[in-house]
Scaffold this motif. Structure first.
Motif, short mmCIF file in Angstrom:
data_model
loop_
_atom_site.label_atom_id
_atom_site.label_comp_id
_atom_site.label_asym_id
_atom_site.label_seq_id
_atom_site.Cartn_x
_atom_site.Cartn_y
_atom_site.Cartn_z
N UNK A 43 0.82 -1.22 0.00
CA UNK A 43 0.00 0.00 0.00
C UNK A 43 0.85 1.26 0.00
N UNK A 44 2.11 1.14 0.43
CA UNK A 44 2.99 2.31 0.47
C UNK A 44 4.00 2.31 -0.67
N UNK A 45 3.76 1.44 -1.67
CA UNK A 45 4.55 1.49 -2.90
C UNK A 45 5.80 0.64 -2.96
N UNK A 46 6.04 -0.18 -1.96
CA UNK A 46 7.22 -1.06 -2.01
C UNK A 46 6.93 -2.20 -2.98
N UNK A 47 7.80 -2.37 -3.97
CA UNK A 47 7.63 -3.38 -5.01
C UNK A 47 8.46 -4.61 -4.64
N UNK A 56 10.59 -12.58 2.33
CA UNK A 56 11.51 -11.83 3.19
C UNK A 56 10.79 -10.66 3.84
N UNK A 57 10.04 -9.90 3.04
CA UNK A 57 9.29 -8.75 3.56
C UNK A 57 8.22 -9.20 4.55
N UNK A 122 -0.17 -8.31 -7.60
CA UNK A 122 -1.08 -7.64 -6.67
C UNK A 122 -0.59 -6.23 -6.36
N UNK A 123 -1.54 -5.34 -6.24
CA UNK A 123 -1.27 -3.95 -5.89
C UNK A 123 -2.21 -3.60 -4.73
#
Length: 130
Positions: A43-47, A56-57, A122-123
């Motif tokens: 949601x904060x733009x991390x791809x 990992x994320x 997914x976005x």
């Protein structure tokens, strides 16, 4: 198009599993919902490209995530792009004592040879009030 009520149900079940694993902060359960070649944008733009990066994320942030209240997910629209590819608009709501906040994820899901559906691209988009 060769889609069935079973496909819609299976897709809704994946969205329900996203809700269940998010609520439980179950990183491993959440990760089983992804295709190995998945692409995820937070949601904060991390791809995040590929299951290794998503894992990992997720393992770093989900277990320690804090929010007051609970989160709900609902598949509000499913558009089949092909019989084995669906774009799914999701309504995501974080319910808290301070008020609800909303997200508007888009999940592109693919049906696997065994009939299961997985998150593929997914976005997650935060909905700003006003």
């Amino acid at each position: 198009m060769d889609t069935t009520a079973a496909d819609i149900k299976a897709i809704e079940d994946v969205v329900a599993a996203v809700e269940r694993t998010q609520r439980a902060k179950d990183a491993e359960g959440f990760l089983t919902l992804f295709h190995p070649d998945a692409l995820w944008t937070t949601a904060h733009g991390k791809v995040l490209i590929g299951l290794d990066a998503i894992a990992e994320f997720t393992r770093a942030v989900l277990p320690g995530a804090t929010w007051d209240g609970e989160v709900t997910y609902e598949a509000v629209h499913t558009q089949f792009l092909r019989p084995d590819v669906a774009a799914v608009k999701v309504r995501q709501v974080y319910h808290s004592p301070d008020g609800d906040t909303e997200g508007a994820p888009l999940y592109v899901m693919t049906r696997q040879d065994d009939g299961t559906w997985l998150l593929h691209a997914c976005q997650n988009t935060e909905v700003k009030a006003g």
